[in-house]
Design a protein around this motif. Structure first.
Motif, short mmCIF file in Angstrom:
data_model
loop_
_atom_site.label_atom_id
_atom_site.label_comp_id
_atom_site.label_asym_id
_atom_site.label_seq_id
_atom_site.Cartn_x
_atom_site.Cartn_y
_atom_site.Cartn_z
N UNK A 1055 0.88 -1.23 -0.03
CA UNK A 1055 -0.13 0.07 0.05
C UNK A 1055 1.00 1.28 -0.17
N UNK A 1056 1.89 1.32 0.76
CA UNK A 1056 2.70 2.41 0.92
C UNK A 1056 3.57 2.67 -0.50
N UNK A 1057 3.95 1.48 -1.15
CA UNK A 1057 4.60 1.59 -2.53
C UNK A 1057 3.57 2.06 -3.46
N UNK A 1058 2.33 1.97 -3.29
CA UNK A 1058 1.38 2.55 -4.20
C UNK A 1058 0.99 4.09 -3.92
N UNK A 1059 0.93 4.13 -2.43
CA UNK A 1059 0.70 5.55 -2.08
C UNK A 1059 2.09 6.58 -2.64
N UNK A 1060 3.12 6.11 -2.35
CA UNK A 1060 4.39 6.71 -2.70
C UNK A 1060 4.29 7.38 -4.26
N UNK A 1061 3.96 6.22 -5.00
CA UNK A 1061 3.88 6.60 -6.44
C UNK A 1061 2.66 7.49 -6.74
N UNK A 1062 1.87 7.79 -5.82
CA UNK A 1062 0.68 8.73 -6.07
C UNK A 1062 1.12 10.01 -5.38
N UNK A 1063 2.16 10.05 -4.93
CA UNK A 1063 2.71 11.50 -4.28
C UNK A 1063 1.92 11.69 -2.71
N UNK A 1064 1.75 10.53 -2.49
CA UNK A 1064 1.27 10.87 -0.78
C UNK A 1064 2.46 10.81 0.19
N UNK A 1117 14.53 8.07 -4.96
CA UNK A 1117 14.21 9.69 -4.99
C UNK A 1117 14.85 10.45 -3.45
N UNK A 1118 14.95 11.56 -3.34
CA UNK A 1118 15.57 12.16 -2.38
C UNK A 1118 14.84 12.06 -1.02
#
Length: 1426
Positions: A1055-1064, A1117-1118
């Motif tokens: 879930x976190x992987x998907x949220x990170x891709x969605x800029x959350x 990413x940074x």
């Protein structure tokens, strides 16, 4: 009504005659019959049997008689006895029912009524005891397949009779789905009785699931009108039977009450109970989807689907999607266990980026098919798919718009409106009018399906301001759509609550007229039945509110407008009463009175509402998101820059009045003081306004921290405290960006020379600690230690010490506090030294001697100072107990998590609130059960505090009408060594929280919540589990559920992987998750004393894949680099702590899955091989050969058969080497396991055979646990290592330059003939200091042209002595055999036998000087030149 429930239980076993068993087993049927008659009489006389006695043996004997007795009379009596047992035991008989039914069905072939009728009655009674007929589904299907017509007839009738007793809600779907097609065939049976029985049973099915579904299951038979007419008649009879059964079991109706003669008699008054029950039963149509076969569309994708959807020709892309859509149309129900993640991702990408509108429309239709086919199983994809759908609504053409509408509705059906709330808000805020229109219409359709009970209240309150904003849009379609949405909302929750939400436009007659117009249309569309249900739900939610709110004794002297209830909506601020619309109903005007009389009788009118200096807004989240995405300049500087100030001015000017802006950014500090006075007053009257702009106001405060006027600084600190107090009191979340933009600059003021200023900073830090927790603030405190100001360093160390004393060292373990603080023990400032020593002493209390190791190398003087302080303070290792945790004798720990509250008005600093405090005192019970007041309790209740104390509170008067005195609110410092009392925290209303964790069931619920897609629920659950892990006496409750924890965390990582891709923002969840897992895995240090954690192979595979995907996804990413580093350490700890067999199998399974689904993680997964091998050497535990071999076999099938890789592929070779390790340890057990495989791969068996053969030839015994050699007795010189031939020849070239020609020739041959040896040769020469020169020698060798390498004068004695320091030169390594019990076996290459492996004795390492190294290089240069 049966009186069975009121009869006493009877044990009939003691009442049986003494010779019962003798008679039952007699060879004379008359004696057997006599015994059964005695038993039957006992069962008949005693209707209710004792459930405390076991009748298993007796019932088993009856089953044997029924199945095998040759006399029909005995069989009949046995059937009657079984029926009586079933009716006497009822549900307790269910365990005997399943094995009995096949015997009963088989005996149904008997035509004689003597046996048939008892069998029918017996089957009925046995069937009634079963919770569901699905338990005997296979037996029923087998009986229906019998050729005997009597068995088929009676079995069908039995099923029909049992279905007649069921309500539609309890329909056995699996049974119906299986037997209806069989019954359809039986309607055409040659036997008329079978046909009639099948029709009767189908009628019972039709009553349960509806005629339409029956026809779909029957297929061609359903098209026969004559048969379906008979089925319909049978359905009516079944309904009558059901109604009669319900009436029979229903309690007697109460006597009719006398009513007025004017009251009309009800129409059903003259009907019998059975008729009334039949009349009340409405036909129920079951969902046809439940009876469809699940279809795995991923396995049946059209040929070349993956290639065609990426084709440059839109016709090919369209053709591929049409094929997929045709599959899903033909098979509406999809297999829920298949993996659709890749397919959804591809369709989403096409929908978002494909330039052709037809292709995009097909992608939307395919997503709709997936959502409809998977239903709730699609919810995991809803959050990622929905933003793309809303964004594509910018397309106005119906070709794409209509499929998108169907798609978003299908997606919503798989989840709920609350889960999509954030995405919907973003869509509503888009500037594109088409997106706004379609989003409004989507909300209108969604609201039409909800009522006041199901409406998500919090989400609705975020939609309404944007819908109101749309009502003023320039586009007429947007306006009409928002009116439709608000009208549907009014239908759902009721008119009064809706008016309170629409207060901003309640006086606009035009807009309210439009909304009411759409409201009326919504009511007409809903129909009278739904309106009645909606009204009932509104009244139901209104009722408790009206009775549960006590009226205060006195009301403020101002005119109050009665505010309608909001059925469970959050409370609005009390200073904002509902504004009724101007055109609304008014009370009838009373007679006119004189102005003087009016002035005397009416209370004074309220003063005109003052216009606020700041506007309340919902833009804080967007500002933080923009800063996170670098759309705004990050608030990070040494001194404020013009760019930062200009950006803050621009953002504040959108919310603040011009007068306030001129004061805030004036050069005169007196204007700043005036602005602060205004803001402090505003905090009293409108705290919502301050909270909605808190991020901007705190940034403005940081600018003032760089000024020197003490009066202004004190005022700024006071205002900062007010802001953070509001945040704490309202349980408002404070993001990492808000904290990072304020705290570092606040810490600058801890270095102020004035004590009152430092005290003000301490109070703010205390409050912030309660809001965000020590873990988020400690890194900033550590950065503050870099300051040159000694006071600031001292204050930062004092805060760190207080954190350790209150929360323990474990939550801060990852920050390496000990090593950081140890440096300051030698600081030149005495206060800094003392504070640093106190921190280390606090660490020592928790860690003991381990603290010295973590502190690193310290000067002897510094260490002696710390040791002296430890001795003087009496600190003992392991004696540390967090002050925030107190033991309670009544049970386990309390875990307190954040409560999502509403904004409430804060305590005024200027007026007396004594009267209000009368109802807000807190009390607890002492040991004597006496109510005592808690006085002088500081508010230090962090939302993340972990408590064991009981939570209690009361907000009403005591029974004796005595009023408790208000709680004193004097602050108590948490700094330094001071201890504090903790105020009991309020209970949370969060859906994920639990009041205590006392049992494993409650812990399991918390663990399950870890995988929640709701961030706050998941984060709270992680904190709860972390707390239990920190309790030594309760840690085992989580350790034994490690498998469940890993599975939940794997899901959360995805879930976190998907949220990170969605800029959350995932920093909070990631931090909590990694911290919890580190503690579960034993911390950052390897502790061999911990027992290995047990997790299944599938779980280990999932956690490995999920963590490594996160590392790849966020590590580039940074922002995510630090997270990726923690995850890398986490995967290493996983290897150290998990049981080795499952770890190996899980790793091999992860490798296999990476080839099939996640090619991007294959390289990272492969790097774990060496770590596992190292652990095998350390632990030397027995492995489960069967599981290991099975997983290796799957890998070889995947790579060599499915992926068609070469056996020389680097990953296959790596897997071969790992398997060799297993074979060397286990020996013949591996071959035995391979033989048991149903289809072993040829490469697996050949490799096992080869390695075992080499072991036998060299006399190598398997290394099994308990038979290991004592390696500690071996000297370093005697240690045997195995090296391949290439590395031995490289060393010989360097050590013996006189024979370099021979070695180069040998090396050239083997690296040209064996690719694996060539790879190892190149790797070895890359690492060797002289490797480059050796490679040049080998490349320059040309045997075809007769070239020779002259070696004259190349090895003077002194150089050879120097070279010999690197080890012995081996001329014939094949002739040396190592001792059989001291050899670590390794196959050097696939083509060479293991006997070719070269062995040397490990030399003592001697460091060469630069001059010696240069001399060796010179000798090799000469070899090359000649």
């Amino acid at each position: 009504m049966s009186n069975w429930d009121y009869i006493d239980e009877v044990d009939i076993l003691p009442k049986l005659p003494p010779n019962f068993d003798e008679l039952r087993e007699s060879k004379k049927w008359q004696e057997r019959k006599e015994a059964l008659e005695v038993l039957l009489k006992l069962l008949t006389d005693n209707e209710r049997l004792s459930t405390k006695v076991s009748y298993a043996e007796l019932i088993g004997n009856l089953q044997t008689i029924l199945a095998k007795d040759a006399n029909i009379n005995c069989q009949a009596l046995a059937a009657k006895c079984i029926g009586k047992f079933a009716s006497g035991l009822r549900s307790k008989f269910a365990g005997f029912a399943t094995p009995l039914l096949p015997v009963i069905f088989e005996k149904m072939k008997e035509k004689k009524p003597t046996l048939r009728e008892p069998l029918v009655e017996c089957s009925n009674e046995v069937g009634r005891t079963m919770p569901s007929l699905e338990a005997s589904l296979e037996d029923i299907v087998a009986a229906l397949a019998k050729p005997n017509p009597q068995i088929k007839q009676q079995t069908v009738l039995f099923v029909g009779r049992q279905l007649d007793l069921l309500a539609p809600a309890k329909q056995p779907k699996a049974l119906i789905k299986a037997i209806v097609p069989i019954m359809g065939k039986l309607t055409g049976d040659a036997d008329s009785d079978v046909r009639e029985a099948a029709t009767t049973a189908l009628g019972a099915v039709s009553r349960l699931i509806g005629e339409k579904n029956v026809k779909s299951l029957l297929g061609d038979v359903g098209a026969d009108d004559a048969k379906m007419k008979k089925v319909a008649e049978a359905a009516e009879k079944s309904a009558q039977i059901f109604a009669e059964e319900q009436a029979k079991n229903a309690p007697p109706a109460p006597p009719a009450a006398t009513t007025s003669t004017s009251s009309p008699a009800p129409k059903s008054a003259g009907k019998s109970p059975a008729a009334a029950a039949a009349a009340s039963q409405e036909p129920v149509e079951a969902d046809p989807w439940d009876f469809l076969d699940a279809f795995d569309v991923c396995e049946k994708l059209p040929d070349g689907f993956d290639t065609n959807i990426e084709s440059k020709k839109w016709q090919e892309r369209k053709e591929a999607l049409e094929g997929l859509l045709a599959l899903m149309t033909a098979n509406p129900k999809l297999e829920p266990k298949a993996n659709y993640g890749g397919l959804v991702e591809k369709l989403q990408k096409i929908l978002a980026k494909d330039a052709n509108i037809n292709v995009a429309a097909l992608a939307a239709n395919c997503l709709t098919g997936l959502a409809n086919g998977l239903r709730v199983k699609f919810s995991q994809f809803a959050i990622s798919v929905a933003p793309t759908i809303f964004d594509k609504f910018k397309e106005k053409k119906p070709t794409l718009r209509d499929p998108l509408v169907l798609c978003i509705d299908a997606v919503l059906a798989t989840t709920n409106l609350e889960n999509l709330a954030e995405i919907i808000v973003e869509a509503l805020a888009k500037p594109n009018p088409s997106i706004k229109t379609q989003t409004d219409l989507f909300l209108q359709r969604s609201f039409m399906k909800l009522n006041s009970q199901t409406m998500p209240k919090k989400s609705l309150k975020t939609f309404i301001p944007l819908l109101i904003k749309h009502s003023g849009d320039s586009d007429s379609e947007v306006r009409d759509a928002c009116y439709a949405a608000m009208g549907a909302m009014m239908r759902a929750i009721g008119e009064k609550p809706a008016l309170s939400l629409l207060a901003d436009i309640a006086t606009d007659n035009i807009k309210m007229g439009k909304i009411k117009e759409y409201h009326q249309k919504a009511l007409e569309e809903a129909g009278p039945a739904e309106i009645a249900a909606m009204v009932q739900s509104i009244h139901k939610s209104d009722a408790p509110v009206a009775t549960s709110t006590p009226k205060p004794k006195s009301a403020p002297a101002r005119k109050v407008v009665e505010e309608p209830e909001e059925e469970n909506l959050e409370e609005e601020p009390e200073d904002e009463p509902l504004k009724l619309p101007a055109g609304g109903p008014r009370k009838e005007e009373k007679k006119k009175v004189s102005p003087r009389e009016n002035a005397e009788n009416e209370p004074p009118a309220p003063p005109p509402k003052q216009e606020l200096l700041l506007a309340e807004n919902n833009e804080k989240a967007q500002r933080i998101s923009d800063e996170r995405k670098l759309k705004l300049v990050k608030w990070n500087f040494q001194t404020p820059t013009d760019e930062h100030i200009a950006q803050l001015q621009q953002l504040l000017s959108q919310q603040a009045k011009v007068s306030l802006m001129s004061q805030l950014f004036h050069k005169d500090f007196k204007q700043h003081l005036s602005a602060l006075d205004s803001l402090l007053k505003l905090a009293d009257i409108a705290p919502n306004v301050i909270l909605s702009n808190s991020d901007l106001l705190l940034k403005w405060c940081t600018l003032r921290f760089f000024e020197t006027n003490p009066a202004a600084l004190i005022k700024v600190l006071e205002f900062s405290r007010v802001i953070v107090t509001l945040i704490q009191d309202t349980d408002t979340q404070m993001t990492q960006e808000e904290v990072a933009s304020f705290v570092p600059y606040l810490l600058l003021k801890t270095g102020e020379p004035k004590e009152n200023m430092r005290l003000a900073v301490r109070n703010i830090i205390d409050i912030l600690s309660n809001i965000v927790g020590p873990l988020k603030l400690t890194p900033m405190l550590i950065d503050g230690l870099k300051s040159k100001n000694a006071r600031q360093r001292t204050e930062c160390l004092l805060v760190i010490e207080s954190y350790i004393n209150s929360a323990g060292i474990i939550p801060l373990k990852s920050l390496n506090i000990e090593k950081t603080v140890a440096v300051f023990v030698g600081d030149k400032d005495m206060n800094v030294r003392n504070a640093a020593i106190n921190v280390l002493v606090a660490c020592y209390r928790f860690e003991g001697e381990q603290m010295w190791k973590l502190a690193g190398r310290m000067a002897d003087k510094d260490r002696s100072l710390v040791e002296e302080r430890i001795k003087r303070s009496g600190a003992k290792p392991g004696s540390g107990v967090p002050s925030g945790e107190t033991s309670r004798p009544g049970g386990g720990p309390k875990i307190v998590v954040p409560q999502q509250g509403t904004v409430v008005r804060p305590r005024s600093r200027t007026r007396d609130r004594g009267a209000e405090n009368d109802y807000n005192s807190t009390f607890t019970r002492n040991d004597d059960e006496e109510v005592q007041q808690q006085q002088h309790v500081p508010r230090s209740t962090s939302r993340y505090a972990l408590r064991e104390d009981d939570i209690s509170g009361a907000f009403s008067k005591l029974a004796n009408n005595s009023i408790l005195q208000p709680i004193a609110s004097a602050p108590t410092s948490r700094w330094g060594n001071s201890q504090q009392n903790h105020q009991p925290m309020k209970r949370t209303n969060s859906s994920s929280s639990i009041s205590s964790i006392d049992t494993s069931d409650q812990i399991q619920r918390s663990i399950n919540n870890i995988s929640s897609s709701l961030s706050d629920v998941a984060q709270d659950a992680l904190y709860q589990v972390t707390y239990v892990l920190n309790q030594p006496e309760q840690r085992h409750l989580v350790d034994r559920q490690a498998d469940l924890v890993f599975r939940a965390c794997a899901a959360q990582f995805d879930i976190m992987h998907e949220e990170f891709r969605a800029d959350r923002d995932i920093s909070g969840k990631m931090e909590a998750c990694t911290q919890m897992l580190f503690i579960l895995l034993g911390g950052v240090d390897q502790d061999s004393s911990l027992e290995p954690l047990v997790a299944t192979i599938e779980t280990i595979r999932s956690i490995m894949i999920s963590v490594l995907r996160c590392i790849i996804g966020i590590g580039s990413t940074e922002i995510g680099y630090a997270m990726a580093r923690n995850l890398n350490r986490l995967i290493m700890r996983l290897i150290y702590r998990v049981e080795l067999s499952n770890l190996l199998c899980g790793w091999v399974s992860a490798m296999t899955e990476s080839f099939r689904k996640y090619n991007d993680v294959t390289t990272l997964v492969s790097k774990l091989a060496s770590k596992w091998c190292d652990e095998l050497e350390k632990r030397r535990t027995q492995l489960r050969a069967s599981d290991v071999v099975e997983n290796f076999n799957q890998f070889y099938i995947c790579t060599l058969v499915e992926q068609k890789l070469s056996i020389d592929n680097e990953y296959v070779l790596m897997m071969d080497n790992t398997l060799e390790r297993v074979i060397i340890q286990q020996g013949e057990y591996v071959m035995d396991a391979a033989r048991r495989l149903p289809t072993p791969h040829m490469h697996l068996t050949s490799l096992i055979n080869k390695v075992l053969q080499q072991m036998r030839e060299q006399g190598i015994q398997p290394i099994l646990p308990g038979t290991l050699e004592d390696t500690s007795a071996l000297n370093e010189d005697e240690t045997i290592i195995i090296r391949n031939e290439a590395t031995v020849l490289v060393d010989n070239i360097i050590r013996d330059t006189s024979n370099a020609q021979k070695y180069v020739e040998q090396l050239k041959k083997i690296i040209e003939s064996d690719q694996k040896l060539k790879i190892e040769y190149l790797e070895y020469t890359k690492k060797h200091v002289l490797g480059e020169m050796v490679r040049e020698l080998v490349e320059s060798y040309r045997p075809n042209y007769g070239s020779r390498l002259s070696t004259a004068g190349m090895a003077p004695l002194n150089v050879l002595k120097t070279i010999s320091l690197m080890g012995e030169c081996e001329e014939a390594p094949q002739q040396r055999q190592p001792p059989p019990q001291q050899m670590n076996f390794e196959t050097p290459s696939r083509r060479e036998p293991a006997a070719a492996a070269q062995t040397i004795r490990r030399p003592k390492r001697t460091t060469m000087s630069r001059e010696q190294l240069a001399s060796i290089k010179q000798q090799l240069d000469r070899v090359k030149q000649q």
